[in-house]
Write a protein that holds these residues in place. Structure first.
Motif, PDB file in Angstrom:
ATOM      1  N   TYR A 174      51.076  36.023  44.350  1.00 16.70           N
ATOM      2  CA  TYR A 174      49.695  35.933  44.816  1.00 16.70           C
ATOM      3  C   TYR A 174      48.784  36.815  43.956  1.00 16.70           C
ATOM      4  CZ  TYR A 174      45.521  36.194  47.655  1.00 16.70           C
ATOM      5  OH  TYR A 174      44.211  36.132  48.064  1.00 16.70           O
ATOM      6  N   LYS A 228      37.241  33.258  41.304  1.00 16.91           N
ATOM      7  CA  LYS A 228      37.229  33.347  39.840  1.00 16.91           C
ATOM      8  C   LYS A 228      36.018  32.601  39.290  1.00 16.91           C
ATOM      9  CE  LYS A 228      42.185  33.846  39.337  1.00 16.91           C
ATOM     10  NZ  LYS A 228      43.439  33.312  38.785  1.00 16.91           N
ATOM     11  N   ILE A 283      49.214  37.842  40.910  1.00 19.54           N
ATOM     12  CA  ILE A 283      49.057  37.276  39.560  1.00 19.54           C
ATOM     13  C   ILE A 283      48.043  36.134  39.580  1.00 19.54           C
ATOM     14  CG2 ILE A 283      50.228  35.911  37.771  1.00 19.54           C
ATOM     15  CD1 ILE A 283      52.754  37.646  38.385  1.00 19.54           C
ATOM     16  N   GLU A 284      48.207  35.249  40.530  1.00 19.15           N
ATOM     17  CA  GLU A 284      47.333  34.074  40.589  1.00 19.15           C
ATOM     18  C   GLU A 284      45.900  34.453  40.971  1.00 19.15           C
ATOM     19  OE1 GLU A 284      46.914  30.013  43.056  1.00 19.15           O
ATOM     20  OE2 GLU A 284      48.962  30.708  42.730  1.00 19.15           O
ATOM     21  N   GLU A 285      45.772  35.433  41.833  1.00 16.91           N
ATOM     22  CA  GLU A 285      44.465  35.790  42.373  1.00 16.91           C
ATOM     23  C   GLU A 285      43.645  36.674  41.429  1.00 16.91           C
ATOM     24  OE1 GLU A 285      42.873  34.911  45.082  1.00 16.91           O
ATOM     25  OE2 GLU A 285      41.237  36.370  44.975  1.00 16.91           O
ATOM     26  N   TYR A 286      44.283  37.633  40.815  1.00 19.52           N
ATOM     27  CA  TYR A 286      43.506  38.659  40.110  1.00 19.52           C
ATOM     28  C   TYR A 286      43.622  38.648  38.593  1.00 19.52           C
ATOM     29  CZ  TYR A 286      43.213  40.452  44.840  1.00 19.52           C
ATOM     30  OH  TYR A 286      42.982  40.557  46.177  1.00 19.52           O
ATOM     31  N   LEU A 287      44.688  38.084  38.058  1.00 16.75           N
ATOM     32  CA  LEU A 287      44.855  38.162  36.603  1.00 16.75           C
ATOM     33  C   LEU A 287      44.187  36.969  35.910  1.00 16.75           C
ATOM     34  CD1 LEU A 287      46.766  40.479  37.245  1.00 16.75           C
ATOM     35  CD2 LEU A 287      48.370  39.528  35.599  1.00 16.75           C
ATOM     36  N   GLU A 311      44.326  35.997  29.784  1.00 12.09           N
ATOM     37  CA  GLU A 311      44.635  36.892  28.661  1.00 12.09           C
ATOM     38  C   GLU A 311      45.192  38.243  29.114  1.00 12.09           C
ATOM     39  OE1 GLU A 311      40.956  37.091  26.578  1.00 12.09           O
ATOM     40  OE2 GLU A 311      41.017  34.974  26.053  1.00 12.09           O
ATOM     41  N   LYS A 363      39.325  29.882  48.964  1.00 12.67           N
ATOM     42  CA  LYS A 363      38.695  30.984  49.696  1.00 12.67           C
ATOM     43  C   LYS A 363      37.949  30.474  50.928  1.00 12.67           C
ATOM     44  CE  LYS A 363      40.346  34.208  47.290  1.00 12.67           C
ATOM     45  NZ  LYS A 363      39.741  35.364  46.694  1.00 12.67           N
ATOM     46  N   ARG A 402      32.888  35.973  40.598  1.00 15.18           N
ATOM     47  CA  ARG A 402      33.220  37.313  40.075  1.00 15.18           C
ATOM     48  C   ARG A 402      32.270  37.805  38.994  1.00 15.18           C
ATOM     49  NH1 ARG A 402      39.846  37.124  40.423  1.00 15.18           N
ATOM     50  NH2 ARG A 402      39.846  37.202  42.697  1.00 15.18           N
ATOM     51  N   HIS A 451      39.590  27.600  43.158  1.00 13.36           N
ATOM     52  CA  HIS A 451      39.723  28.921  43.770  1.00 13.36           C
ATOM     53  C   HIS A 451      38.702  29.104  44.893  1.00 13.36           C
ATOM     54  CE1 HIS A 451      40.300  33.509  43.230  1.00 13.36           C
ATOM     55  NE2 HIS A 451      41.336  33.006  43.837  1.00 13.36           N
ATOM     56  N   SER A 468      37.977  43.755  46.184  1.00 15.68           N
ATOM     57  CA  SER A 468      38.711  42.483  46.263  1.00 15.68           C
ATOM     58  C   SER A 468      39.950  42.572  47.145  1.00 15.68           C
ATOM     59  CB  SER A 468      39.139  42.040  44.863  1.00 15.68           C
ATOM     60  OG  SER A 468      38.020  41.917  44.046  1.00 15.68           O
ATOM     61  N   SER A 509      40.702  39.946  50.204  1.00 13.18           N
ATOM     62  CA  SER A 509      41.358  38.639  50.124  1.00 13.18           C
ATOM     63  C   SER A 509      42.869  38.807  50.231  1.00 13.18           C
ATOM     64  CB  SER A 509      40.995  37.912  48.838  1.00 13.18           C
ATOM     65  OG  SER A 509      41.400  38.661  47.731  1.00 13.18           O
ATOM     66  N   LEU A 555      40.632  29.962  53.402  1.00  8.14           N
ATOM     67  CA  LEU A 555      41.176  31.239  53.885  1.00  8.14           C
ATOM     68  C   LEU A 555      40.261  31.867  54.946  1.00  8.14           C
ATOM     69  CD1 LEU A 555      43.308  33.568  53.496  1.00  8.14           C
ATOM     70  CD2 LEU A 555      41.779  34.506  51.755  1.00  8.14           C
ATOM     71  N   ASP A 597      34.536  38.568  49.827  1.00  7.25           N
ATOM     72  CA  ASP A 597      35.638  38.138  48.974  1.00  7.25           C
ATOM     73  C   ASP A 597      35.037  37.503  47.716  1.00  7.25           C
ATOM     74  OD1 ASP A 597      38.143  37.633  48.044  1.00  7.25           O
ATOM     75  OD2 ASP A 597      38.751  36.307  49.669  1.00  7.25           O
TER      76      ASP A 597
END
Lengths: 81, 415
Positions: A11, B161, A13-17, A20, B171, B140, B167, A40, A43, B174, B158
């Protein structure tokens, strides 16, 4: 336990990264390392609550408790009981 | 408590830290009116230099337009200099009401309330219309002033991206249990110049019963075929619940902003928004100027049409010269350099060539995304753009970045 840890890691990785960004592991500092801003965290908290049907009180959802995948997993475990 | 030497030393250290980090901001003094051709004193104390301004928000070239200046003079003569009051005590003149009516018509909304700035509009709006039962879901990359407004509001927050509709939908799912949901975006994003996908966002908001908030500060007056903004461009005119925008950019560039949208939301701002309640009314001279700007824009699309042509000419010129640009079609045209020092060096060299364009780097943009953000104006003539293109090409050659890819520039200069 392993399963929770991997769900959380996936989650995050998918949500915040972004594409690059470097890879992260269970002990990578997320908030103190600047990957997740404290803004953040909401979430992530809501995701965990929905995924595991738990309720994490705001005072428990501290930046420290949310700083690594391992610490988040420990927190979830505490509430799953 | 006095400002003793210990306290002074603490601040000196902080300021030195800003300088050491390479993010110390220095003002350049302009001795002329805002326009394509300006006279600049930089560094401080040096003699005046003529330069072409390539980084103003003066998109429509109206900042010093004679008709706007004349209208402002008339406003000064008939309504005075200041009001010495907030709006609801004794700071509302007939022209404030008139401007609110005209902005409503221009943006295709139900009602409008003026704020001292769009920064204030964004700071006040969320707290006025939401409570802790609600959720704000923001892109964001929204502007800093929106982030400040979100921080001042008790509703949950919240993010999604940047421009990622998949995304955003996740949300919205969610947070489906929240009483009110507001999706928050810029219309045109100020650093990259890209446009929000408002058509898709309206559809998602309708599907999930969410309200849509758009800050159109970098769009009002020139985006869309009659310049009404991003909602016009995306075919969703009349469907945005809350628009905030500024009079400090295309609409004359003085100051002031507004919240425009559903009339009940505007009324809530009039009753509860703190920057509206506790800050002075917009000065009559500014209101008079903006009224004239709107008259000009209602009458003709000539200026936004010219801006569109100028932008296409500028993008084509830079692309043919071999620069890496951010994709898009708005007058915000970022020339990507990736390395912070390179962006500063190129900005300085351009200044030597008589071109005023500023380098942006972390923390204003993400690390490794340094750039020179050029901004095109209807006040530019082709000769301005040609001179600027020739200067960019000369400096680009000096640093050997023309025709190079992002990867090649990063290999040469690092991130």
């Amino acid at each position: 336990m392993e399963e929770i840890r991997d769900v959380v890691l996936e989650y995050v990785i998918e949500e915040y990264l972004e594409d690059e960004d470097e890879e992260i592991n269970y002990e990578t500092p997320l908030i103190s390392g600047g990957i997740v801003d404290s803004f953040s965290m909401v979430s992530l908290k809501r995701f965990l609550e929905a995924q595991y049907k738990i309720s994490i009180p705001d005072e428990k959802a501290s930046p420290e408790a949310f700083d690594t995948v391992n610490s988040i997993t420990a927190l979830v475990r505490e509430f799953i009981g | 408590m006095s400002f003793n030497e210990k306290i002074r030393a603490m601040y000196v250290e902080q300021i030195e830290g800003i300088k050491d980090a390479g993010i110390f901001k220095q003002e350049r003094f302009i001795h002329s009116a805002q326009a394509a051709d300006i006279e600049v004193e930089f560094p401080a104390g040096s003699s005046l230099k003529k330069a072409i301004n390539m980084c103003a928000n003066n998109y429509l070239g109206l900042s010093s337009h004679p008709e706007v200046v004349k209208a402002a003079h008339e406003g000064l003569d008939t309504r005075g200099y200041g009001m010495s009051s907030v709006r609801f005590i004794c700071g509302t003149q007939d022209i404030h009401q008139e401007l609110e009516r005209k902005v409503t018509e221009f943006l295709g909304t139900e009602d409008t309330i003026l704020f001292p700035s769009c920064m204030d509009a964004n700071a006040g709006v969320f707290e006025a219309i939401l409570t802790d039962e609600d959720i704000m879901i923001s892109d964001r990359l929204v502007h800093a002033s929106i982030i400040d407004g979100i921080r001042l509001c008790s509703a949950m927050h919240d993010t999604f991206k940047h421009s990622n509709m998949i995304h955003l939908e996740k949300k919205l799912q969610l947070h489906a249990d929240k009483r009110l949901k507001v999706v928050i975006t810029d219309g045109v994003f100020s650093m990259d110049g890209d446009t929000a996908k408002l058509d898709e966002m309206v559809a998602l908001c309708e599907k999930y019963d969410a309200m849509l908030f758009v800050d159109d500060s970098h769009a009002t007056g020139f985006i869309g075929k009659t310049g009404r903004g991003t909602h016009e461009k995306c075919g969703v005119f009349g469907k945005i619940d809350i628009i905030t925008t500024t009079f400090g950019k295309a609409l004359g560039g003085a100051s002031g902003g507004c919240v425009s949208g559903r009339k009940e939301l505007v009324e809530m701002c009039r009753q509860k928004a703190r920057p509206y309640l506790f800050s002075n009314t917009i000065a009559p001279v500014v209101v008079s100027g903006v009224l004239k700007v709107l008259d000009i824009l209602f009458e003709s699309t000539e200026r936004r049409d010219k801006l569109e042509k100028n932008t296409a000419y500028w993008r084509k010129g830079l692309t043919e010269a071999g620069f890496v640009l951010k994709d898009g079609d708005t007058p915000i045209v970022p020339v990507m350099l990736f390395n912070a020092k390179l962006s500063q060096n190129i900005s300085n060299d351009l200044y030597d060539e008589g071109i005023y364009a500023i380098g942006f780097f972390f923390p204003v943009v993400a690390k490794g995304q340094a750039r020179i953000r050029t901004q095109i104006s209807a006040g530019h003539e082709i000769h301005h753009l040609d001179k600027a293109l020739s200067a960019f090409t000369k400096v680009g050659k000096k640093y050997d970045i023309l025709g190079k890819t992002k990867q090649e520039i990063i290999e040469m200069y690092g991130l």
